[in-house]
Design an enzyme around this catalytic site. Structure first.
Site, mmCIF file in Angstrom:
data_model
loop_
_atom_site.group_PDB
_atom_site.id
_atom_site.type_symbol
_atom_site.label_atom_id
_atom_site.label_comp_id
_atom_site.label_asym_id
_atom_site.label_seq_id
_atom_site.Cartn_x
_atom_site.Cartn_y
_atom_site.Cartn_z
ATOM 1 N N LYS A 1 92.649 72.675 24.452
ATOM 2 C CA LYS A 1 91.401 72.299 23.771
ATOM 3 C C LYS A 1 90.279 72.077 24.804
ATOM 4 O O LYS A 1 90.506 71.415 25.817
ATOM 5 C CB LYS A 1 91.686 71.011 22.995
ATOM 6 N N LYS B 1 74.126 101.953 6.966
ATOM 7 C CA LYS B 1 75.543 101.875 7.375
ATOM 8 C C LYS B 1 76.316 103.103 6.870
ATOM 9 O O LYS B 1 77.163 103.646 7.572
ATOM 10 C CB LYS B 1 76.205 100.610 6.811
ATOM 11 N N ASN C 1 84.491 83.634 8.621
ATOM 12 C CA ASN C 1 83.532 83.651 7.515
ATOM 13 C C ASN C 1 84.272 83.267 6.239
ATOM 14 O O ASN C 1 85.479 83.021 6.279
ATOM 15 C CB ASN C 1 82.871 85.029 7.393
ATOM 16 N N PRO D 1 85.928 95.691 18.076
ATOM 17 C CA PRO D 1 85.816 97.111 17.692
ATOM 18 C C PRO D 1 85.479 97.245 16.209
ATOM 19 O O PRO D 1 85.880 96.398 15.401
ATOM 20 C CB PRO D 1 87.220 97.663 17.967
#
Ligand code: CTP
Length: 473
Positions: A364, A413, A278, A380
């Site tokens: 690859k 959360k 990200n 995890p």
């Protein structure tokens, strides 16, 4: 940091001191080993130091000394207001604050280095490429040594260089190389101050956490009227002294408190050339690490791959994948506080072809593999594991990256991961990742605060205040 060995060599070395004090040299070797001088010898050592003009307190009580003695680096740029920096030097010295001065080339058209050196009773620095100066006090030491760097007057030119990362002389190089608090006191013609370029640079610097002592309005030396006048030296020094007092108040706030911070993205490799990740830059986590380190905490950062300079911290551990971040973080517990600011990839992708056959990912993956699909393997959850573990730290802070229903999702959360505090932000449309500013909602079990958009450094500072309240309550 200065230690007893430094003091002993300054006083002439083990043998010389042993002779002067009439004691066995092995006793002095022990002082060095323990980094401590017995109280009964303070007076004798103090007498030896007096002749050499050495302040032994710096060596005997290095931590306390740091707390009571501050240093400023003043950068003088060239402008009509340069003459006011002489009064600034006088006031800094009057406040008993250690001072070094750097003058730009233009400043030397208005004031001479000799004048500044005489006033400060210390060499004034002017040249990035001086062999003599580099040997004495190199530009990195100058940049790092000061608690505060004050640029007064700050011209449109230095603001432009600083905002755009140009380092072509001693002053601009120092500004890029410092971790210290930087104050700019701009002074220029009103039209130059209002110019879009100057204003853009001003806002860019503000967003990066640079502090400004705003220019005043009034008649200008050039005959025009408007905003651009350097505030009176007394006003500038009052702001600086307030900031130093604040620093003094907070610099031991988290002494003996251990903090672990996760930061940046993680990268999950698919094959040797492809991955998922990200756009997290690590800026917010690094800013928090530096802020808590500045406040005396013992900070360990576990960081994914980022392109920004390292934060101020005791230990920086670099990892790549979520599993590595998990393993390292768990291995360094226990800690008093854990802050998970990392944008951890939630899954690894496992490539498969026909009939669920997984592929060899050592090489690859070739296009010729028809019907290529990916299954997911969940990583995890570091934050949740820690908060539900037996070794739960006293305070756990999480982040919540959302693109919709920001507060509701963050609240759930906070509850499901059993956190003490969560900072939620809207990460849609590249609003946060990679930026220097952040807009956060700060939630505890019974409260939700909306903080205005501010620099990530400022979020770090406000978060440190909040953690201080919660941790010590
Ligand atoms: N986090 C973590 N380990 C993970 C995933 C998340 O430690 N494997 C932490 C993050 O550092 C953050 C908090 O959990 O402090 C929330 O992360 P976020 O990505 O907002 O949410 P997720 O828990 O991953 O849930 P979702 O992606 O469904 O929003």
């Amino acid at each position: 940091m200065k230690d007893i060995s430094d003091l002993i060599s300054l006083l002439g070395g083990t043998g010389a001191i042993a002779r002067k004090l009439g004691i066995n040299p092995s006793a002095i070797s022990n002082w060095k080993k323990q980094n401590k001088i017995p109280k009964t010898k303070y007076e004798a050592i103090s007498k030896l130091s007096l002749d050499l003009n050495i302040n032994i307190e710096e060596y005997l009580f290095p931590n306390d000394y740091k707390g009571s003695k501050f240093s400023i680096l003043l950068i003088i740029c060239g402008g009509i207001a340069s003459y006011k920096s002489l009064e600034i030097i006088r006031l800094i010295k009057k406040n008993n604050i250690e001072l070094d001065v750097v003058m730009t080339k233009s400043a030397q058209k208005f004031l001479t280095p000799l004048l500044v050196t005489s006033l400060n009773e210390k060499k004034c620095y002017t040249d990035l490429f001086s062999i003599e100066d580099e040997a004495n006090m190199n530009h990195i030491t100058l940049a790092r040594k000061a608690d505060i760097i004050l640029v007064a007057p700050a011209t449109a030119n230095i603001m432009g260089k600083f905002a755009n990362g140009i380092a072509d002389d001693l002053a601009s190089t120092i500004l890029l190389a410092t971790f210290s608090t930087v104050f700019l006191a701009p002074s220029m013609n009103p039209v130059m101050w209002e110019n879009l370029a100057t204003q853009e640079n001003y806002h860019k610097l503000l967003d990066r956490g640079i502090k400004f002592i705003e220019p005043e309005s009034g008649d200008m030396a050039c005959g025009e009227f408007g905003t651009g006048r350097l505030p009176e030296p007394k006003h500038i020094i009052d702001e600086i002294v307030n900031n130093l007092n604040y620093k003094k108040k907070i610099q031991k706030q988290f002494n003996n408190v251990s903090v672990v911070i996760t930061a940046g993205p993680t990268i999950e490799n698919i094959d040797p050339v492809r991955f998922i990740s990200n756009k997290s830059s690590g800026k917010q986590g690094y800013a928090i690490a530096s802020e808590l380190s500045n406040r005396g905490a013992d900070v360990t950062v576990i960081s994914g791959p980022v392109d920004i300079p390292p934060p101020k911290c005791n230990k920086l551990i670099k990892i790549t994948s979520a599993q590595e971040m998990y393993d390292k973080t768990i291995s360094i517990l226990p800690a008093d506080i854990v802050i998970c600011s990392a944008a951890v990839a939630d899954w690894r992708l496992i490539p498969e072809i026909n009939n669920n056959h997984s592929l060899n990912t050592k090489h690859k993956i070739k296009k010729s593999n028809h019907n290529l699909r990916f299954t997911t393997l969940k990583n995890p959850d570091i934050l949740e594991t820690i908060s539900k573990s037996k070794r739960r730290p006293k305070l756990i802070v999480g982040f919540s990256a959302e693109t919709e229903n920001i507060i509701e999702n963050a609240k759930s959360k906070l509850i499901s991961k059993k956190l003490d505090l969560i900072l939620a932000n809207d990460v849609s449309q590249n609003k946060v990742f990679g930026k220097d500013t952040n807009k956060v909602y700060v939630l505890t079990n019974n409260n939700c605060e909306e903080w205005s958009e501010q620099s990530k450094k400022s979020v770090a500072s406000n978060l440190a205040n909040k953690i201080n309240e919660m941790f010590f309550s």
